[in-house]
Design a protein around this motif. Structure first.
Motif, PDB file in Angstrom:
ATOM      1  N   GLU A 131       0.828  -1.208   0.000  1.00  0.00           N
ATOM      2  CA  GLU A 131       0.000   0.000   0.000  1.00  0.00           C
ATOM      3  C   GLU A 131       0.865   1.261   0.000  1.00  0.00           C
ATOM      4  OE1 GLU A 131      -2.507  -0.306   3.385  1.00  0.00           O
ATOM      5  OE2 GLU A 131      -3.865  -1.794   2.491  1.00  0.00           O
ATOM      6  N   ILE A 132       1.933   1.240   0.814  1.00  0.00           N
ATOM      7  CA  ILE A 132       2.829   2.405   0.891  1.00  0.00           C
ATOM      8  C   ILE A 132       3.475   2.672  -0.468  1.00  0.00           C
ATOM      9  CG2 ILE A 132       4.990   3.243   1.879  1.00  0.00           C
ATOM     10  CD1 ILE A 132       4.208   1.769   4.475  1.00  0.00           C
ATOM     11  N   GLN A 133       3.963   1.606  -1.097  1.00  0.00           N
ATOM     12  CA  GLN A 133       4.622   1.779  -2.396  1.00  0.00           C
ATOM     13  C   GLN A 133       3.622   2.180  -3.478  1.00  0.00           C
ATOM     14  OE1 GLN A 133       6.634  -2.038  -2.687  1.00  0.00           O
ATOM     15  NE2 GLN A 133       8.578  -1.098  -2.108  1.00  0.00           N
ATOM     16  N   ALA A 134       2.416   1.626  -3.411  1.00  0.00           N
ATOM     17  CA  ALA A 134       1.385   1.986  -4.389  1.00  0.00           C
ATOM     18  C   ALA A 134       0.999   3.456  -4.253  1.00  0.00           C
ATOM     19  CB  ALA A 134       0.159   1.097  -4.212  1.00  0.00           C
ATOM     20  N   LEU A 135       0.828   3.915  -3.008  1.00  0.00           N
ATOM     21  CA  LEU A 135       0.503   5.329  -2.778  1.00  0.00           C
ATOM     22  C   LEU A 135       1.640   6.229  -3.250  1.00  0.00           C
ATOM     23  CD1 LEU A 135      -1.174   5.138   0.758  1.00  0.00           C
ATOM     24  CD2 LEU A 135      -2.290   5.626  -1.436  1.00  0.00           C
TER      25      LEU A 135
ATOM     26  N   ASN B 222      11.353   7.502  -3.268  1.00  0.00           N
ATOM     27  CA  ASN B 222      12.391   7.116  -2.305  1.00  0.00           C
ATOM     28  C   ASN B 222      11.833   7.072  -0.882  1.00  0.00           C
ATOM     29  OD1 ASN B 222      14.339   6.879  -4.280  1.00  0.00           O
ATOM     30  ND2 ASN B 222      15.074   8.991  -4.058  1.00  0.00           N
ATOM     31  N   GLN B 223      11.015   8.047  -0.551  1.00  0.00           N
ATOM     32  CA  GLN B 223      10.417   8.079   0.778  1.00  0.00           C
ATOM     33  C   GLN B 223       9.472   6.894   0.980  1.00  0.00           C
ATOM     34  OE1 GLN B 223      11.176  10.159   3.300  1.00  0.00           O
ATOM     35  NE2 GLN B 223       9.847   8.861   4.568  1.00  0.00           N
ATOM     36  N   ALA B 224       8.710   6.568  -0.054  1.00  0.00           N
ATOM     37  CA  ALA B 224       7.799   5.421   0.035  1.00  0.00           C
ATOM     38  C   ALA B 224       8.583   4.121   0.199  1.00  0.00           C
ATOM     39  CB  ALA B 224       6.913   5.354  -1.208  1.00  0.00           C
ATOM     40  N   ASN B 225       9.641   3.973  -0.595  1.00  0.00           N
ATOM     41  CA  ASN B 225      10.466   2.757  -0.498  1.00  0.00           C
ATOM     42  C   ASN B 225      11.147   2.653   0.865  1.00  0.00           C
ATOM     43  OD1 ASN B 225       9.822   1.947  -3.105  1.00  0.00           O
ATOM     44  ND2 ASN B 225      11.565   3.051  -4.022  1.00  0.00           N
ATOM     45  N   LEU B 226      11.622   3.795   1.381  1.00  0.00           N
ATOM     46  CA  LEU B 226      12.273   3.795   2.689  1.00  0.00           C
ATOM     47  C   LEU B 226      11.285   3.419   3.797  1.00  0.00           C
ATOM     48  CD1 LEU B 226      14.729   4.363   4.457  1.00  0.00           C
ATOM     49  CD2 LEU B 226      14.048   6.783   4.516  1.00  0.00           C
ATOM     50  N   THR B 227      10.084   3.996   3.722  1.00  0.00           N
ATOM     51  CA  THR B 227       9.056   3.676   4.729  1.00  0.00           C
ATOM     52  C   THR B 227       8.691   2.202   4.673  1.00  0.00           C
ATOM     53  OG1 THR B 227       8.148   5.909   4.539  1.00  0.00           O
ATOM     54  CG2 THR B 227       6.744   4.243   5.548  1.00  0.00           C
ATOM     55  N   ALA B 228       8.540   1.662   3.469  1.00  0.00           N
ATOM     56  CA  ALA B 228       8.212   0.236   3.314  1.00  0.00           C
ATOM     57  C   ALA B 228       9.356  -0.639   3.830  1.00  0.00           C
ATOM     58  CB  ALA B 228       7.923  -0.086   1.853  1.00  0.00           C
ATOM     59  N   HIS B 229      10.593  -0.234   3.544  1.00  0.00           N
ATOM     60  CA  HIS B 229      11.760  -0.993   4.023  1.00  0.00           C
ATOM     61  C   HIS B 229      11.834  -0.994   5.548  1.00  0.00           C
ATOM     62  CE1 HIS B 229      15.849  -2.537   4.262  1.00  0.00           C
ATOM     63  NE2 HIS B 229      16.137  -1.529   5.064  1.00  0.00           N
ATOM     64  N   ASN B 230      11.623   0.171   6.153  1.00  0.00           N
ATOM     65  CA  ASN B 230      11.659   0.263   7.620  1.00  0.00           C
ATOM     66  C   ASN B 230      10.562  -0.595   8.252  1.00  0.00           C
ATOM     67  OD1 ASN B 230      13.823   2.026   7.542  1.00  0.00           O
ATOM     68  ND2 ASN B 230      12.546   3.871   7.650  1.00  0.00           N
ATOM     69  N   LEU B 231       9.392  -0.609   7.617  1.00  0.00           N
ATOM     70  CA  LEU B 231       8.301  -1.444   8.123  1.00  0.00           C
ATOM     71  C   LEU B 231       8.662  -2.920   8.034  1.00  0.00           C
ATOM     72  CD1 LEU B 231       5.440  -1.825   9.181  1.00  0.00           C
ATOM     73  CD2 LEU B 231       4.613  -1.658   6.816  1.00  0.00           C
TER      74      LEU B 231
END
Length: 216
Positions: free
Chosen positions: A67-71, A126-135
């Protein structure tokens, strides 16, 4: 009163004592075996529950990451559209003023707008990918901790089950030993009682033995 009455009563008492003792030991052994089985059943049941929870957490995390990456992709596409519109507006404005598109200041403005749009798109992704990675990293740590706890809990239950198995085996071994001890004690009590009785009231075995000893 017959000579066999007293020893018969005593022998009956010994037999009843042996039976009661054996019954109690068998019950205790059965309880240990049941306890060991229950420890193992509980360990596996709890382990399966934890595994199920871990699977649910992993699934939910993967869904949230998607969902994060899609958004992020949607937001980046919106920025791209906005950048294209802004560039088109610049082109229309410079074209109507008689300037040549692609040269001089108007071209630089269009190029700068494209760079800003591209940079904004990259920042969003990049922010979406980073947030998904941290999750994902957080979820992995949580699952690792749950797995370690589940392994420790199961090992603890199996250790208790092993203790119960050992207790059951010890009870089985002591059952025969304690039974033999009770039998010997009962026989000794019967013999002692016979020797304390008058000779004419003893059973023949003990009366004959006493006469044999008295001959020496």
């Amino acid at each position: 009163m017959g000579a066999w009455v007293v020893p018969a009563i005593q022998a009956t008492g010994v037999i009843l004592s042996l039976w009661a003792q054996d019954k109690a030991n068998r019950q205790r052994q059965s309880q240990y075996n049941a306890q060991a089985a229950e420890y193992r059943r509980y360990a596996e049941a709890q382990y399966k529950i934890t595994q199920k929870k871990m699977g649910m957490i992993r699934t939910q995390s993967l869904k949230k990451q998607d969902e994060i990456q899609a958004l992020g992709q949607i937001r980046a596409h919106q920025i791209k559209i906005q950048g294209q519109r802004a560039t088109a507006s610049i082109s229309a404005a410079t074209g109507s003023s008689g300037a040549v598109v692609g040269y001089g200041t108007p071209g630089q403005l269009e190029f700068q707008q494209m760079l800003l749009s591209t940079k904004a798109q990259n920042n969003v992704m990049n922010q979406a990918n980073l947030t998904a990675h941290n999750l994902k990293a957080k979820t992995d740590r949580q699952i690792d901790i749950m797995q370690d706890s589940a392994d420790l809990a199961r090992s603890s239950m199996y250790a208790k089950a092993s203790w119960a198995d050992s207790a059951a085996a010890a009870t089985e071994a002591s059952r025969l030993i304690s039974g033999a001890g009770t039998l010997l004690t009962g026989m000794g009590t019967i013999a002692q009682t016979q020797y304390m009785m008058p000779e004419n009231q003893r059973i023949s075995y003990f009366r004959t033995q006493e006469n044999a000893i008295g001959q020496y």
